[in-house]
Write a protein that holds these residues in place. Structure first.
Motif, PDB file in Angstrom:
ATOM      1  N   ALA A  17       1.137  -1.378   0.200  1.00 29.99           N
ATOM      2  CA  ALA A  17       0.096   0.087  -0.043  1.00 29.99           C
ATOM      3  C   ALA A  17       0.757   1.411   0.353  1.00 29.99           C
ATOM      4  O   ALA A  17       0.624   2.536  -0.946  1.00 29.99           O
ATOM      5  CB  ALA A  17      -0.894   0.229   1.072  1.00 29.99           C
ATOM      6  N   LEU A  18       1.754   1.252   0.937  1.00 27.12           N
ATOM      7  CA  LEU A  18       3.045   2.108   0.557  1.00 27.12           C
ATOM      8  C   LEU A  18       3.441   2.614  -0.145  1.00 27.12           C
ATOM      9  O   LEU A  18       3.483   4.077  -1.191  1.00 27.12           O
ATOM     10  CB  LEU A  18       3.389   2.489   1.717  1.00 27.12           C
ATOM     11  N   VAL A  59      -4.713   7.630  -2.316  1.00 25.27           N
ATOM     12  CA  VAL A  59      -5.448   6.588  -0.678  1.00 25.27           C
ATOM     13  C   VAL A  59      -5.504   5.992  -1.597  1.00 25.27           C
ATOM     14  O   VAL A  59      -5.573   4.517  -0.661  1.00 25.27           O
ATOM     15  CB  VAL A  59      -5.303   7.373   0.041  1.00 25.27           C
ATOM     16  N   PHE A  60      -7.139   5.551  -1.988  1.00 26.02           N
ATOM     17  CA  PHE A  60      -7.853   4.814  -2.364  1.00 26.02           C
ATOM     18  C   PHE A  60      -7.090   3.517  -3.093  1.00 26.02           C
ATOM     19  O   PHE A  60      -6.806   2.538  -2.740  1.00 26.02           O
ATOM     20  CB  PHE A  60      -8.938   5.142  -2.918  1.00 26.02           C
ATOM     21  N   PHE A  61      -6.301   4.177  -4.187  1.00 31.25           N
ATOM     22  CA  PHE A  61      -5.588   3.077  -4.915  1.00 31.25           C
ATOM     23  C   PHE A  61      -4.806   2.148  -4.025  1.00 31.25           C
ATOM     24  O   PHE A  61      -4.662   1.145  -4.360  1.00 31.25           O
ATOM     25  CB  PHE A  61      -4.634   4.279  -6.403  1.00 31.25           C
ATOM     26  N   GLY A  62      -3.431   2.554  -2.977  1.00 29.95           N
ATOM     27  CA  GLY A  62      -3.082   2.366  -2.447  1.00 29.95           C
ATOM     28  C   GLY A  62      -3.906   1.153  -1.175  1.00 29.95           C
ATOM     29  O   GLY A  62      -3.461   0.099  -1.285  1.00 29.95           O
ATOM     30  N   VAL A  63      -4.836   1.611  -1.034  1.00 28.18           N
ATOM     31  CA  VAL A  63      -5.773   0.528  -0.106  1.00 28.18           C
ATOM     32  C   VAL A  63      -5.788  -0.436  -0.609  1.00 28.18           C
ATOM     33  O   VAL A  63      -6.221  -1.723  -0.430  1.00 28.18           O
ATOM     34  CB  VAL A  63      -6.786   1.079   0.538  1.00 28.18           C
ATOM     35  N   LEU A  64      -6.581  -0.539  -2.093  1.00 33.83           N
ATOM     36  CA  LEU A  64      -6.530  -1.351  -3.324  1.00 33.83           C
ATOM     37  C   LEU A  64      -5.488  -2.262  -3.217  1.00 33.83           C
ATOM     38  O   LEU A  64      -5.809  -3.444  -3.296  1.00 33.83           O
ATOM     39  CB  LEU A  64      -7.767  -1.407  -4.179  1.00 33.83           C
TER      40      LEU A  64
END
Length: 425
Positions: A17-18, A59-64
């Motif tokens: 995610a990071l 941020v949403f891209f990272g969570v996915l």
């Protein structure tokens, strides 16, 4: 599957995610600047110039990305042994769908605006849909006040009310650099630790993915200048629905007693309130004050706790840090109650008192001295000047480092441009 490997999957998800947010951040920033998707300053906003406002998408891209890699790593041993895959949580699809809808709603609000009524109705619909699709809601108090299971006729409206409140509380504290993202990063870590303790690995992966995805954004938001980007309503809506889901998942989980000691009982309602103390109690105070003045509780003003700090001259970054520390103190008070084996009801009462003292008390203390411009107010304003670190050498060097990576122009077809910045915070 060994517990160590499950913790490893959580770690892998967080790292992914990071890295994903680190990779996509400047691409999203370039699009926001090119398309002029910015948050413009006005009388009630604290920034002095337009700032790109698409951070929530990054941020949403990272969570996915984190969730995809984490769940894949979790499933790998089952695939290698030709066993049926035991996914961590069948409800993850529901929460991802809810996050996606909130992302779209927030993005529309960032770009063209939505009325408070429309937003409220959409939030209620999304929370209700999350309840119905996942089968989870706040349907038990775990013995607090002697109450066990709750009727769904009471539990569903309670969950919708609580969910809408949490979503709006996260949105409404988004007033200074790093505050909403820093608070939600802290909350995600605390919820994530709780999920590991109750062996809810799907939500643990989701929680630490969110915390890790917020980290690069938080750093750029606080320290960057040309690389600064606001998370926007798209981001706060996603964070809000996720905090709602974490609250539901925590309260519906098996009692945490067995994961501590047989004699320690935990009030999970008190724990959730402690974790979300700053956004929930600050928003509650603001709404009450607005209604007492005859205004709409959703009418924007400058009466949040962060405004009180800014009015005495405290910098944005230190304001965010103080509020994160306040949140941590309230959670620490709850933790001490658990260690001292305080009964369930009193755990809640003590958390309420701690939150009111730390959140409401701090605001009214600062507001009183600001209005009356007391001698203490003068000393506080003088001390607050030292919190502005934007002129210090180390800050400027770090800011230049953050602003220096290549910013990809969507129309440049592979040619990169570099933006070095040496401006002050």
């Amino acid at each position: 599957m060994h517990t160590t490997y499950k913790i490893f999957t959580v770690l892998i998800a967080a790292i992914m995610a990071l890295m994903a947010v680190r990779w996509i951040y400047f691409r999203i920033l370039a699009i926001a600047k090119k398309k002029n998707v910015v948050d413009n300053p006005n009388a009630r906003k604290l920034q002095k110039q337009p700032v790109p406002v698409m951070g929530g998408i990054a941020v949403f891209f990272g969570v996915l990305a984190g969730l995809l890699v984490g769940t894949s790593a979790y499933a790998l041993p089952f695939l290698l042994s030709h066993e049926p895959v035991d996914l961590p949580s069948s409800s993850l699809l529901s929460v991802l769908a809810a996050m996606g809808i909130m992302l779209y709603m927030g993005a529309i609000d960032d770009m063209i605006g939505l009325s408070a009524v429309k937003r409220l109705l959409i939030e209620m619909g999304v929370v209700l849909g999350l309840i119905m699709s996942s089968g989870g809601c706040i349907d038990t108090f775990r013995g607090m006040w002697g109450v066990g299971a709750l009727s769904w006729w009471f539990a569903v409206p309670l969950t919708v009310f609580a969910g809408v409140g949490i979503i709006n509380s996260i949105n409404m504290i988004d007033g200074v650099n790093g505050l909403s993202s820093g608070i939600c990063m802290t909350c995600s870590i605390l919820f994530g630790v709780a999920f590991i303790r109750i062996m809810d690995w799907g939500n643990a992966v989701l929680a630490f993915s969110m915390a890790a995805a917020l980290m690069p954004f938080f750093i750029h938001n606080v320290f960057g200048s040309k690389s600064r980007m606001f998370i926007g309503d798209a981001g706060t809506m996603v964070m809000g629905i996720l905090m709602t889901w974490f609250t539901i998942s925590t309260l519906r989980a098996p009692a945490m007693t067995e994961y501590y000691t047989p004699v320690v009982r935990t009030n999970m309602v008190a724990m959730c309130l402690a974790i979300l103390s700053v956004p929930v109690f600050d928003t509650l105070r603001v709404m009450i004050m607005r209604m007492l003045k005859g205004s709409s509780p959703f009418k924007a003003d400058m009466t949040h706790l962060h405004h009180a700090f800014i009015q005495i001259g405290v910098s944005h970054s230190i304001t965010a840090l103080i509020e994160i520390l306040i949140d941590g103190v309230v959670f620490g008070v709850w933790g001490v109650c658990v260690l001292l084996r305080v009964n369930l009801d009193w755990q809640l009462y003590i958390v309420l008192m701690a939150a009111l003292l730390m959140v409401w008390g701090t605001y009214f203390f600062l507001h009183y001295h600001t209005v009356h411009q007391t001698a203490l107010w003068q000393r506080m304003t003088q001390m607050s000047r030292k919190t502005h670190l934007g002129h210090t050498a180390w800050w400027l060097r770090f800011q230049a480092f953050l602003d220096s990576p290549e910013v990809i122009d969507p129309d440049d077809e592979g040619h990169h441009r570099y933006e070095n910045n040496h401006e002050n915070d």
